[in-house]
Design a protein around this motif. Sequence first.
Motif, short mmCIF file in Angstrom:
data_model
loop_
_atom_site.label_atom_id
_atom_site.label_comp_id
_atom_site.label_asym_id
_atom_site.label_seq_id
_atom_site.Cartn_x
_atom_site.Cartn_y
_atom_site.Cartn_z
N GLY A 200 -29.64 36.15 -4.42
CA GLY A 200 -29.86 35.78 -5.81
C GLY A 200 -28.57 35.75 -6.59
N ASP A 201 -28.66 35.50 -7.89
CA ASP A 201 -27.49 35.40 -8.76
C ASP A 201 -27.00 36.78 -9.18
N SER A 202 -25.70 36.84 -9.51
CA SER A 202 -25.07 38.09 -9.92
C SER A 202 -24.92 38.14 -11.44
N TYR A 203 -25.12 39.33 -11.99
CA TYR A 203 -25.03 39.55 -13.44
C TYR A 203 -24.23 40.81 -13.71
N GLY A 204 -23.77 40.94 -14.95
CA GLY A 204 -23.11 42.16 -15.38
C GLY A 204 -23.69 42.62 -16.70
N ALA A 205 -23.99 43.92 -16.79
CA ALA A 205 -24.44 44.52 -18.05
C ALA A 205 -23.33 45.45 -18.53
N SER A 206 -22.62 45.02 -19.55
CA SER A 206 -21.49 45.78 -20.08
C SER A 206 -21.97 46.65 -21.24
N VAL A 207 -21.51 47.90 -21.24
CA VAL A 207 -22.07 48.88 -22.17
C VAL A 207 -20.97 49.74 -22.78
N LEU A 208 -21.12 50.06 -24.06
CA LEU A 208 -20.30 51.07 -24.73
C LEU A 208 -21.21 52.21 -25.15
N MET A 209 -20.88 53.43 -24.69
CA MET A 209 -21.68 54.60 -24.99
C MET A 209 -20.84 55.63 -25.74
N ASN A 210 -21.49 56.36 -26.63
CA ASN A 210 -20.85 57.48 -27.31
C ASN A 210 -21.60 58.75 -26.94
N GLU A 211 -21.05 59.48 -25.97
CA GLU A 211 -21.68 60.71 -25.47
C GLU A 211 -23.14 60.49 -25.08
N GLY A 212 -23.40 59.37 -24.39
CA GLY A 212 -24.73 59.08 -23.90
C GLY A 212 -25.59 58.24 -24.82
N ASP A 213 -25.10 57.95 -26.03
CA ASP A 213 -25.86 57.13 -26.97
C ASP A 213 -25.28 55.71 -27.01
N LEU A 214 -26.17 54.73 -26.96
CA LEU A 214 -25.75 53.33 -26.90
C LEU A 214 -25.13 52.86 -28.21
N ARG A 215 -24.01 52.12 -28.06
CA ARG A 215 -23.37 51.50 -29.22
C ARG A 215 -23.28 49.98 -29.07
N LEU A 252 -26.68 55.15 -17.63
CA LEU A 252 -25.53 55.75 -18.29
C LEU A 252 -25.93 56.83 -19.30
N SER A 253 -27.10 56.70 -19.89
CA SER A 253 -27.59 57.76 -20.78
C SER A 253 -27.89 59.02 -19.98
N HIS A 254 -28.39 58.84 -18.76
CA HIS A 254 -28.75 59.98 -17.91
C HIS A 254 -27.54 60.89 -17.65
N VAL A 255 -26.37 60.29 -17.49
CA VAL A 255 -25.16 61.09 -17.22
C VAL A 255 -24.36 61.34 -18.51
N LYS A 256 -24.96 60.97 -19.66
CA LYS A 256 -24.30 61.13 -20.96
C LYS A 256 -22.91 60.50 -20.95
N TRP A 257 -22.87 59.26 -20.53
CA TRP A 257 -21.61 58.54 -20.38
C TRP A 257 -20.92 58.33 -21.72
N HIS A 258 -19.58 58.40 -21.68
CA HIS A 258 -18.78 58.15 -22.88
C HIS A 258 -17.74 57.08 -22.59
N GLY A 259 -17.75 56.04 -23.41
CA GLY A 259 -16.80 54.96 -23.22
C GLY A 259 -17.45 53.72 -22.64
N LEU A 260 -16.63 52.95 -21.91
CA LEU A 260 -17.07 51.67 -21.37
C LEU A 260 -17.54 51.78 -19.92
N ALA A 261 -18.41 50.87 -19.54
CA ALA A 261 -18.80 50.70 -18.14
C ALA A 261 -19.50 49.36 -18.00
N MET A 262 -19.41 48.79 -16.82
CA MET A 262 -20.12 47.53 -16.54
C MET A 262 -20.96 47.70 -15.28
N VAL A 263 -22.26 47.56 -15.44
CA VAL A 263 -23.20 47.70 -14.33
C VAL A 263 -23.44 46.33 -13.73
N GLU A 264 -23.15 46.19 -12.44
CA GLU A 264 -23.35 44.91 -11.75
C GLU A 264 -24.74 44.86 -11.14
#
Length: 389
Positions: A200-215, A252-264
């Motif tokens: 299938g096709d490839s996608y990216g979900a780019s995210v900015l989190m502040n201590e686990g909260d979506l921005r 990313l909320s589960h690990v209380k991520w802070h900053g940027l990440a892109m989920v492929e």
Amino acid sequence: MNVLITNANSSKALTVTRSLGSKGIDVVSSDTNKYAISFFSKYTKNHFLTASPKAEPDIYMKQILSFIQKKNIDVMMPINSVDTLLTSKYKYKLEQYTKYPFEDYSKMVVINDKQKLIELADEIGLPVPKTYTMDNTKKIEGLAVELSYPVVIKLKNSTSSEGLSYAYSIEDFIDKYKNTIIKYNLDPIDYPIVQQYISGDSYGASVLMNEGDLRAVFIHKRLREYPISGGPSTLRVSVKNKEMEKIAVKLLSHVKWHGLAMVEFKLDRETNKPYIIEVNPRFWGSINQAVRSGVDFPYLLYQMAIDGDVASVKDYQVGIKTRLFFNDCRAFLSYMKISNHKSQLAKDFFTFRQIHSDEFSKTDPLPGFMFFLKSKKGKYQLIKVKKNE
């Protein structure tokens, strides 16, 4: 206000430089190459050379820390995997002198490691391809007969398509798996993972989190990539996909991520179900796609670092296309060899007005020129001019 950007010899560093510099922020760049692309941007106020973060990490960190202290750098933004992982180890030192809006090393290694990521996602009920791991070569033949082909062989810690291969039969799998171990001189603990192939096709979900909260969250679809077997994207388009957004944010909320990440993701062609493939816990190669579509992640990250938080981005434009032009030329030639619709492919490729370039900018032309020299000769022509100095 100022910011230090590392790994200046990359298209994503150039995007970050242009984003922040155009907002009046003084950009300082570092790299091992004195002809690094971003050094030539009109938005780069200063630059300096460093040792290699991969070959000489201790020297590199001493140079970075020394520069930050002497120049009173407000925010540091590492760009690539090597420098991001390395500097995250020294986050406690960096934060004594500057803002460092990236995660702790302990979280970085979990998200960056493909095996640990898959185990984490599976544990919290998120969709992942069926994955197999091994710790010694004696199991290879046994596993080979159990697999449903094709399968994907991946290094646990790698970027782009490094170490990636596809196996289509028992013999093919055994041969490629053993060759991967030999080529990368892997210890049993680092043996590649094996995954179910998702068509299938490839996608990216780019995210900015502040201590686990979506921005902010942004979705793009890959239209072309190079190498075409699964390398970085060369042509993309902004889209919406609520299910991918939900999955990425939950992870990313589960690990209380802070900053940027892109989920492929891979979107299964038969079931229309998205599967998590990997996560880039850093700036990603297609960052220009998000910026052009209205989600300016570099500036949002900078604001969050300075002010402690940032207003959430609620929406963005869909249908916006960007490309890394010179790599897309290589991708185009590869796709032409296998395409049954060559005329349409060519028509799409030569449509320039509706596609934004990662390299070229009318208002900041020199970096594009340097990309051209690099692409044309495989190295900068200026080196020949300078060699007798």
